[in-house]
Design a protein around this motif. Structure first.
Motif, PDB file in Angstrom:
ATOM      1  N   ILE A 106      19.672 -13.657  53.092  1.00  0.00           N
ATOM      2  CA  ILE A 106      19.106 -13.891  54.416  1.00  0.00           C
ATOM      3  C   ILE A 106      17.603 -13.673  54.384  1.00  0.00           C
ATOM      4  CG2 ILE A 106      19.048 -12.982  56.770  1.00  0.00           C
ATOM      5  CD1 ILE A 106      21.525 -14.518  56.326  1.00  0.00           C
ATOM      6  N   SER A 154      15.447 -13.158  57.030  1.00  0.00           N
ATOM      7  CA  SER A 154      14.895 -12.151  57.941  1.00  0.00           C
ATOM      8  C   SER A 154      16.025 -11.490  58.705  1.00  0.00           C
ATOM      9  CB  SER A 154      13.911 -12.787  58.926  1.00  0.00           C
ATOM     10  OG  SER A 154      14.541 -13.791  59.691  1.00  0.00           O
ATOM     11  N   LYS A 155      15.816 -10.254  59.084  1.00  0.00           N
ATOM     12  CA  LYS A 155      16.799  -9.510  59.852  1.00  0.00           C
ATOM     13  C   LYS A 155      16.569  -9.730  61.343  1.00  0.00           C
ATOM     14  CE  LYS A 155      19.017  -7.328  56.517  1.00  0.00           C
ATOM     15  NZ  LYS A 155      20.457  -7.442  56.303  1.00  0.00           N
ATOM     16  N   TYR A 201      27.005  -9.553  61.278  1.00  0.00           N
ATOM     17  CA  TYR A 201      26.337 -10.346  60.261  1.00  0.00           C
ATOM     18  C   TYR A 201      25.290  -9.516  59.521  1.00  0.00           C
ATOM     19  CZ  TYR A 201      28.399 -14.412  62.561  1.00  0.00           C
ATOM     20  OH  TYR A 201      29.286 -15.322  63.093  1.00  0.00           O
ATOM     21  N   GLN A 202      24.871 -10.044  58.370  1.00  0.00           N
ATOM     22  CA  GLN A 202      23.740  -9.550  57.592  1.00  0.00           C
ATOM     23  C   GLN A 202      24.007  -8.218  56.889  1.00  0.00           C
ATOM     24  OE1 GLN A 202      20.369  -9.690  60.289  1.00  0.00           O
ATOM     25  NE2 GLN A 202      20.286 -11.899  60.192  1.00  0.00           N
ATOM     26  N   ASN A 207      27.959 -10.772  55.139  1.00  0.00           N
ATOM     27  CA  ASN A 207      26.613 -10.495  54.651  1.00  0.00           C
ATOM     28  C   ASN A 207      25.639 -11.637  54.899  1.00  0.00           C
ATOM     29  OD1 ASN A 207      27.309  -7.988  53.754  1.00  0.00           O
ATOM     30  ND2 ASN A 207      26.922  -8.371  51.597  1.00  0.00           N
ATOM     31  N   ASN A 208      26.155 -12.806  55.181  1.00  0.00           N
ATOM     32  CA  ASN A 208      25.289 -13.964  55.353  1.00  0.00           C
ATOM     33  C   ASN A 208      25.137 -14.319  56.819  1.00  0.00           C
ATOM     34  OD1 ASN A 208      24.550 -14.718  52.535  1.00  0.00           O
ATOM     35  ND2 ASN A 208      26.774 -14.800  52.315  1.00  0.00           N
ATOM     36  N   TRP A 209      25.315 -15.597  57.136  1.00  0.00           N
ATOM     37  CA  TRP A 209      25.026 -16.039  58.496  1.00  0.00           C
ATOM     38  C   TRP A 209      26.181 -16.877  59.009  1.00  0.00           C
ATOM     39  CZ3 TRP A 209      23.035 -14.272  62.440  1.00  0.00           C
ATOM     40  CH2 TRP A 209      22.388 -15.009  63.443  1.00  0.00           C
ATOM     41  N   TRP A 224      25.238 -12.087  68.133  1.00  0.00           N
ATOM     42  CA  TRP A 224      24.099 -12.465  67.302  1.00  0.00           C
ATOM     43  C   TRP A 224      23.645 -13.882  67.660  1.00  0.00           C
ATOM     44  CZ3 TRP A 224      22.326  -9.193  63.289  1.00  0.00           C
ATOM     45  CH2 TRP A 224      23.107  -8.039  63.081  1.00  0.00           C
ATOM     46  N   ILE A 270      16.131 -18.280  59.226  1.00  0.00           N
ATOM     47  CA  ILE A 270      17.089 -17.203  58.961  1.00  0.00           C
ATOM     48  C   ILE A 270      17.748 -17.396  57.604  1.00  0.00           C
ATOM     49  CG2 ILE A 270      19.202 -16.072  59.746  1.00  0.00           C
ATOM     50  CD1 ILE A 270      16.836 -15.585  61.547  1.00  0.00           C
ATOM     51  N   ILE A 271      18.196 -18.614  57.348  1.00  0.00           N
ATOM     52  CA  ILE A 271      18.817 -18.927  56.063  1.00  0.00           C
ATOM     53  C   ILE A 271      18.019 -20.045  55.391  1.00  0.00           C
ATOM     54  CG2 ILE A 271      21.168 -18.126  56.417  1.00  0.00           C
ATOM     55  CD1 ILE A 271      20.303 -21.703  57.118  1.00  0.00           C
TER      56      ILE A 271
END
Length: 554
Positions: free
Chosen positions: A132, A134-135, A184-185, A245-247, A269, A279-280
């Motif tokens: 990713i 950015s958080k 997420y993330q 962990n991803n989007w 989110w 983001i991705i």
């Protein structure tokens, strides 16, 4: 024993790049029969259809959506040349490569990747190759502002007693229904003792999280808020925690291809539709490509009878990509809250009141709870942040039949409108619930938390209660809710409490410029009926359950 089998056996669908240097990622293919499956979902979600709630299985859906096998095989054989093992998910592949191989196959350079030109019409998107970018910020600890001559928020907690009064929660048993918080993330987690404490002090029995998908690392505010609100509103439900962990695409592909899934999910989110590539990594695809492919997964999830609740956003109509009211980005719909295939939830605050209430729960007796009953949309001038809403921008997200009349009425009501917005896009939110001073315990310490991150799981809990009610009468789950919600709002009195005041042209940092007529190019005004600030309004659960019984008696 192949690389994929070893990897899945050891750690499952967990990390993008593991300590051993293996890379896991999803290759989403262009599906077939998209229009047909969309219409099928609309049909089984229409309370007036003979197909209402006749859901499909995962395998039935994939028979329609899977691309031509020769095209998929073309991709699989290419990946095998790079010693990559893939699990066939029908209209997608879950693949595992070494980091070196992934870098070579996908030409990964400077945090980007490239889909080879000869696969451009087969591969819709790839997610997971690159971490990713950015958080996204978490919910905020509750605050209030003091602006003269406008209604002020009640600075007391929204305990379950308050929600009983606000939403006519005539039932408190969600037995037999499963309910999930989606995160997420990575690096998310919950504390079961905190969930139990919140329930106990609100006179609700403990409700253990029975399914954990992904890693339960450490308690974070977002997850604690989501699960504690769901547990409060839907006692006895089967609680899930699902962390990706991803989007959005990775989660939805994993979810829609899982055999065992919950009945109701809540996602708190989101990010601007046109900025998903911030983001991705999008490679040689676009944010529109990403949104379209994610939306199709939501259709598949709906076809299986799952209800999806999504937060509408916390930075008003401008969103977090235009917190300072950029003139070239006045309104920015937030994905996934703007998706046509989810129920988008806006949030309110309770207006301060001098009412006296004899509280019966230890929570309200010890901590103080809001005594008023009037709700307004959260706004920067009162809460330091603003509820989101607006209209989706891409051609695949046009207004659907269940919403056309409500949105047309709004657009023709002479309410002040922005100069530029997607007039023919899906309008959101759909409903509103509380989002200010939501009680959350962290290691036994109480704090008030704000955001649509509260509103979405609160409504998800109510949907779990609706499903439990239906099951108690021998009827199926409700599935994709929107056609039903708009229908009963039109046909049954007092199923929703209309909110006719407020706006969402502020953000989390300030309020944007207004027009002479009181509107703004940066957002929308609430008015009678549906509007892109509060949707249909706040739910009256008791009356909604009565409407369901009436519908099912035909």
């Amino acid at each position: 024993m192949n690389l994929l089998y070893v990897f899945l056996t050891l750690i499952g669908f967990a990390n993008t790049i593991t300590a051993s240097g293996l890379v896991e990622y999803y290759v989403a293919l262009y599906p077939q029969n998209v229009g047909y499956l969309q219409q099928r979902l609309l049909d089984i979600s229409n309370p007036l259809s003979s197909s209402w709630r006749k859901f499909m299985t995962k395998d039935e859906i994939l028979k329609y959506s899977s691309p031509i096998y020769e095209e998929k095989l073309f991709v699989i054989e290419w990946l095998k040349t790079g010693n990559t093992e893939c699990n066939d998910l029908g209209d997608a592949l879950f693949c595992v490569s070494t980091e070196e191989t992934a870098n070579t196959l996908w030409v990964i350079n400077e945090n980007n990747y490239m889909i080879p030109e000869n696969f451009g019409d087969i591969i819709a998107f790839v997610e997971g190759l690159i971490p990713i970018k950015s958080k996204i910020r978490k919910p905020i600890i509750t605050t209030t502002r003091k602006v003269k001559n406008i209604p002020q928020p009640d600075t007391h907690y929204i305990g379950l007693e308050v929600m009983n009064r606000l939403y006519n929660l005539t039932t408190s048993n969600a037995s037999g229904v499963s309910l999930a918080a989606i995160e997420y993330q990575g690096n998310s987690g919950f504390n079961q003792a905190d969930i139990n404490l919140n329930n106990k002090l609100n006179n609700v029995l403990p409700d253990n999280v029975s399914h954990v998908i992904g890693s339960d690392t450490y308690p974070d505010t977002e997850t604690q808020l989501d699960l504690q609100m769901e547990a409060l509103l839907a006692p006895n439900s089967d609680l899930w925690f699902w962390d990706d962990n991803n989007w959005l695409l990775s989660f939805s592909l994993n979810f829609s291809n899982s055999a065992n899934i919950p009945d109701v999910i809540s996602m708190s989110w989101g990010w601007a539709e046109d900025s998903q590539c911030s983001i991705i990594s999008c490679g040689n695809k676009t944010s529109e490509d990403y949104v379209n492919r994610v939306n199709f997964e939501y259709v598949k999830i709906g076809l299986r009878g799952v209800s999806i609740m999504v937060a509408s956003g916390d930075a008003g109509a401008p969103g977090r990509t235009s917190e300072v009211c950029l003139s070239n980005r006045p309104v920015n719909p937030v994905m996934p809250g703007s998706s046509p295939w989810v129920t988008s939830v806006s949030e309110t605050f309770v207006v301060e009141s001098t009412n006296k209430v004899n509280w019966t729960t230890k929570f309200c007796q010890d901590n103080g709870c809001a005594s008023g009953s009037t709700q307004l949309p959260t706004n920067f001038e009162q809460t330091d942040w603003t509820t989101g809403g607006g209209f989706a921008i891409y051609s695949s997200e046009g207004r659907t039949t269940w919403q056309s009349q409500a949105v047309d009425t709004y657009l023709s009501s002479n309410v002040s409108l922005p100069t530029n917005f997607s007039r023919y896009g899906r309008g959101y939110p759909d409903v509103s619930t509380i989002g200010h001073y939501c009680p959350v315990y962290t290691k036994g310490i109480l704090e008030g938390v704000d955001g649509t991150s509260c509103a979405s799981p609160v409504f998800a809990g109510m949907v779990a209660l609706m499903n439990a009610h239906e099951r108690s009468k021998g009827r199926p789950n409700l599935g994709f809710l929107n056609p039903l919600l708009y229908y009963i709002s039109d046909e049954y009195q007092n199923t929703f409490n209309d909110i006719t005041e407020g706006n969402n042209y502020c953000t989390e940092q300030n309020c944007c410029p207004t027009l002479k007529d009181g509107g703004s190019n940066y957002g929308y005004l609430a008015t009678k009926g549906w509007d892109p600030v509060s949707g249909l309004g706040t739910p009256n659960l008791g009356n909604i359950l009565s409407a369901l019984d009436s519908l099912n008696s035909y």
